[in-house]
Scaffold this motif. Structure first.
Motif, PDB file in Angstrom:
ATOM      1  N   THR A 148      -2.663  -0.655   8.214  1.00 13.21           N
ATOM      2  CA  THR A 148      -3.859  -0.263   8.645  1.00 13.21           C
ATOM      3  C   THR A 148      -4.709   0.435   7.225  1.00 13.21           C
ATOM      4  OG1 THR A 148      -2.555   1.082  10.501  1.00 13.21           O
ATOM      5  CG2 THR A 148      -5.257   2.054   9.422  1.00 13.21           C
ATOM      6  N   ASN A 149      -5.309  -0.568   7.263  1.00 15.93           N
ATOM      7  CA  ASN A 149      -6.389   0.083   5.801  1.00 15.93           C
ATOM      8  C   ASN A 149      -7.575   1.318   6.218  1.00 15.93           C
ATOM      9  OD1 ASN A 149      -5.128  -1.367   4.570  1.00 15.93           O
ATOM     10  ND2 ASN A 149      -6.963  -3.689   4.912  1.00 15.93           N
ATOM     11  N   LYS A 150      -8.150   2.428   5.260  1.00 13.88           N
ATOM     12  CA  LYS A 150      -8.966   2.716   5.584  1.00 13.88           C
ATOM     13  C   LYS A 150     -10.078   3.111   4.457  1.00 13.88           C
ATOM     14  CE  LYS A 150      -6.132   6.157   8.605  1.00 13.88           C
ATOM     15  NZ  LYS A 150      -6.355   7.375   9.067  1.00 13.88           N
ATOM     16  N   ALA A 198     -10.003   4.137  -0.829  1.00 15.52           N
ATOM     17  CA  ALA A 198      -9.520   3.542  -0.151  1.00 15.52           C
ATOM     18  C   ALA A 198      -8.278   3.835   0.021  1.00 15.52           C
ATOM     19  CB  ALA A 198      -9.727   1.585   0.049  1.00 15.52           C
ATOM     20  N   SER A 199      -7.291   4.058   1.147  1.00 14.28           N
ATOM     21  CA  SER A 199      -6.127   3.969   1.836  1.00 14.28           C
ATOM     22  C   SER A 199      -5.503   2.969   2.607  1.00 14.28           C
ATOM     23  CB  SER A 199      -5.851   5.073   2.549  1.00 14.28           C
ATOM     24  OG  SER A 199      -6.491   5.258   3.534  1.00 14.28           O
ATOM     25  N   SER A 200      -3.865   3.088   2.085  1.00 13.28           N
ATOM     26  CA  SER A 200      -3.490   1.975   2.939  1.00 13.28           C
ATOM     27  C   SER A 200      -2.295   2.143   3.300  1.00 13.28           C
ATOM     28  CB  SER A 200      -3.756   0.795   1.973  1.00 13.28           C
ATOM     29  OG  SER A 200      -3.098  -0.980   2.761  1.00 13.28           O
ATOM     30  N   GLY A 242       1.069  -1.308   0.131  1.00 14.42           N
ATOM     31  CA  GLY A 242      -0.286   0.298  -0.012  1.00 14.42           C
ATOM     32  C   GLY A 242       0.651   1.411  -0.033  1.00 14.42           C
ATOM     33  N   GLY A 243       0.762   2.231   1.206  1.00 15.37           N
ATOM     34  CA  GLY A 243       1.275   3.845   0.811  1.00 15.37           C
ATOM     35  C   GLY A 243       0.748   4.499   0.518  1.00 15.37           C
TER      36      GLY A 243
END
Length: 546
Positions: free
Chosen positions: A198-200, A167-169, A120-121
Motif C-alpha cells: 500500500t502506498n498513500k 507519502a507513506s508506504s 517502505g514502512g
C-alpha cells in the motif's frame, strides 16, 4: 507557464529503504541492527537471513518479536538561482517497525513463518516541498518581466507559496517456507513471500502569491489592466478612420480649435493627444499641429498601435490562463497491489564451527492500482495501474563460532537493480525531456559482525556495513535518490532464561553526499546536492519451547 500537472510522481518519494538496496528493507531483526551481518545466522532471525540454516536449531517451537524505531532525514541543497531558498528538508520517523517470526523444528525439517515490512514502512514528510515542484513558480517573476516594461506598476518582484508533501508506504512481507536437511552437514530451503503493498500520497500547494498578494487575483487584475491598454491602443489605431469625416472641412484646424468649434469634445482631444505623446511628440508640438498633420502621424503609427494591441491582448489571455492554474491544488490517493517472491536457500556446516549460507530471492513482480479521492493535479487517475517491481537479491554469508567467546559473520548482498525498470527521471520530465533513470551496476553490501560472549548468558556485538549503489547521475533527483554509505552498529544479547532471550541494538548510517549537475533551458547548468542520515534503535525478545 507550463501546466501544473507537471507536479508528478509523488510515488518516487516512497523509496524509503532503510538498510538494503534501492527498494528493499534488509533490517529485519534486533540482531541485525546490533551486528549488521546475519546471512549465516542460525538463530530464529534466520527465517529471513538464512532460512536453510533453521534445521541446525534444536527440535521445538520458536517465537520472536522485534521492533525498530527509525529516524531518517533527507537534505536537498540546490543552486537553482530563482528559488527563494535552496535548502529543503524531509523527515521520516517510524515509531514501530515490527518483525514477527515463528519456527517449528522436528528432526531434519523446519517450518517457518516471517512477517515484516520488506519495503517502505514509514511516512516521508517534506513540509516545504522539494525543488522540482517549486521551480516552475520561481520562474514566474522572470517570465512576467516584460510586464514591468508595459507598466512599472505591473513589475513582478517576488513569489511565495505554501507546499507540503507526505507519502507513506508499507510493503508487508509474509514469508512461509520449509527447510530440509538430507544430511547433517547441509540443508535446503524453499519458500514464498506474499507482498501485500500500500502506498498513500497526500500533497497540497496553497496560497501562491506574487508581490505578496494572491497570485490568481494579482494576475487577473494585471490581465484587466493589460486588456484596457490593448483596447486603448486599438482605439488609437482607429483614429484615422474616426477623423476621416471631418478632415475635408477641418483639416487646417488644431485640436483646440476643433473643440472650440464643437467638432470634438475634450475627452476625444485628450485621447488623441495621449496617442501623439506615445509617438514621442511634445505638448508644444501637438498644440501647433493641425488635423491633417495629426492624421498623417496616426496613419503612420496605426499599424504599430494595432500590432502592440494584439500582443497585449494575447498577454492578457495568458495572464488569465495562468491565474486559473494558480489556485490551490490537492492530491489524496492510495495505491494497492500484491506481489509474490519465491525464495530458495542453501546452508552447509562442514563443522560445528563454520557455516556457509546462500539465499536467492527472485524478482517480485508488483502492480499497484490507484484508489483516488482527490486529484486536482491529474497525477493519479482512479483505477490506473503502475509497476513497482522489487529486484532480486543474492545473499551469501560465512559464520565462525570456533572460539566460544567470539562469533563472527561476514555477509555479502547483491540487489539486481539493473533488471528493474525505474522509469524516467522526474526532474527532466517536468522540462518535457525523456531521460531514463539508468543503473550502471547492481547495489552491493559487504558487512562484518562480531559478537563477544562475555558470560554464559550475556554478549555484546559490533558491526560494520559498506553499501555501494550503482546508479548514474541520470537516476538521481529530489524525488528519489540513492547514496552510498557506511553503517556502524552495536548492541547486546541477554539470555534471561534458557528459553527467553532479549536483544537490543542501535545503528547509524553515514551517507556520502552526492552532487548532480542539471541543465535548465534559459537558466543553464546548476548543481544539486543530496544527503541523508538514518538512525535505528531496535529491541525484541525470542522464546523457545523445547
Amino acid at each position: 507557464m507550463k501546466k501544473l500537472t507537471l507536479l508528478v510522481a509523488f510515488s518516487m518519494l516512497l523509496q524509503l529503504a532503510f538498510a538494503g538496496g534501492l527498494l528493499t528493507n534488509y533490517n529485519q531483526s534486533a540482531q541485525y541492527i546490533r551486528m549488521l551481518s546475519r546471512n549465516a545466522a542460525l538463530e530464529i532471525d534466520a527465517v529471513f537471513y538464512n532460512p536453510a540454516g533453521l534445521v541446525k536449531m534444536e527440535d521445538g517451537w520458536y517465537f520472536a518479536f522485534y521492533s525498530q524505531t527509525i529516524f531518517q532525514t533527507r537534505d536537498i541543497d540546490t543552486q537553482f538561482p530563482t528559488l527563494n531558498s535552496g535548502h529543503y528538508e524531509g523527515e521520516t520517523t517510524i515509531p514501530v517497525f515490527p518483525d514477527v517470526y515463528a519456527v517449528y523444528k522436528k528432526n531434519n525439517w523446519a517450518f517457518s513463518l516471517g512477517i515484516g515490512p520488506v519495503g517502505g514502512g514509514g511516512t516521508a514528510e517534506f513540509p516545504s516541498g522539494i525543488p522540482t515542484l517549486e521551480v516552475p513558480f520561481s520562474l514566474i517573476p522572470g517570465q512576467l518581466a516584460a510586464l514591468g516594461q508595459v507598466d512599472p506598476a505591473l513589475a513582478v518582484n517576488s513569489y511565495d507559496l505554501e507546499m507540503a508533501l507526505e507519502a507513506s508506504s508499507t510493503f508487508w512481507g509474509i514469508q512461509v517456507g520449509a527447510s530440509y536437511a538430507p544430511h547433517d552437514k547441509f540443508s535446503f530451503y524453499g519458500g514464498l513471500r506474499i507482498v501485500p503493498s500500500t502506498n498513500k500520497y497526500e500533497g497540497a500547494i496553497r496560497n501562491i502569491q506574487l508581490n505578496g498578494v494572491n497570485a490568481a487575483a494579482w494576475l487577473n487584475g494585471a490581465s484587466t489592466q493589460v486588456s484596457t491598454m490593448a483596447a486603448n491602443l486599438n482605439a488609437l489605431a482607429n483614429v484615422p478612420e474616426a477623423l476621416a469625416p471631418i478632415l475635408p472641412v477641418a483639416g487646417n484646424y488644431t485640436l483646440a480649435q476643433l473643440v472650440g468649434a464643437g467638432q470634438m469634445d475634450a475627452v476625444q482631444q485628450g485621447q488623441i493627444e495621449a496617442g501623439l505623446q506615445l509617438m514621442g511628440l511634445s505638448p508644444e508640438q501637438i498644440s501647433a499641429m493641425n488635423l491633417n498633420q495629426i492624421n498623417g502621424a496616426y496613419v503612420q503609427a496605426a499599424p504599430a498601435f494595432a500590432s502592440t494591441a494584439q500582443t497585449l491582448s494575447g498577454t492578457a489571455q495568458t495572464l488569465t490562463g495562468t491565474a486559473s492554474q494558480l489556485g490551490d491544488k490537492e492530491v489524496k490517493t492510495k495505491q494497492k497491489g500484491m506481489g509474490f517472491t519465491p525464495i530458495i536457500g542453501f546452508n552447509i556446516s562442514p563443522t560445528d564451527d563454520w557455516t556457509f549460507a546462500v539465499k536467492y530471492e527472485f524478482e517480485t513482480k508488483l502492480t499497484l492500482e490507484n484508489e483516488t479521492d482527490v486529484d486536482d493535479m491529474g497525477l493519479f487517475p482512479d483505477g490506473a495501474e503502475s509497476s513497482n517491481d522489487i529486484p532480486a537479491i543474492l545473499a551469501g554469508g560465512v559464520g565462525y563460532r570456533g572460539l566460544g567467546w567470539l562469533e563472527a559473520q561476514l555477509s555479502f548482498n547483491m540487489y539486481f537493480d539493473r533488471d528493474v525498470n525505474y522509469g524516467n527521471n522526474i526532474r527532466y520530465s517536468t522540462l518535457g525531456q525523456k531521460v531514463h533513470r539508468d543503473i550502471k551496476g547492481n547495489y552491493t553490501e559487504l558487512a562484518l559482525g562480531l559478537q563477544f560472549n562475555v558470560a554464559d548468558n550475556f554478549a555484546f556485538s559490533v558491526g560494520g556495513l559498506r553499501s555501494k549503489n550503482g546508479v548514474t547521475p541520470q537516476y538521481q533527483s529530489d524525488f528519489s535518490y540513492s547514496n552510498s554509505s557506511h553503517t556502524l552498529g552495536g548492541g547486546i544479547m541477554w539470555n534471561i532464561t534458557d528459553k527467553l532471550t532479549f536483544d537490543a541494538g542501535v545503528s547509524n548510517t553515514f551517507y556520502q553526499d552526492d552532487t548532480v549537475t542539471f541543465t535548465h533551458p534559459g537558466i543553464g547548468s546548476y548543481d544539486e546536492t543530496y544527503a541523508k542520515t538514518t538512525i535505528s534503535l531496535s529491541a525484541g525478545i525470542s522464546y523457545s519451547i523445547f
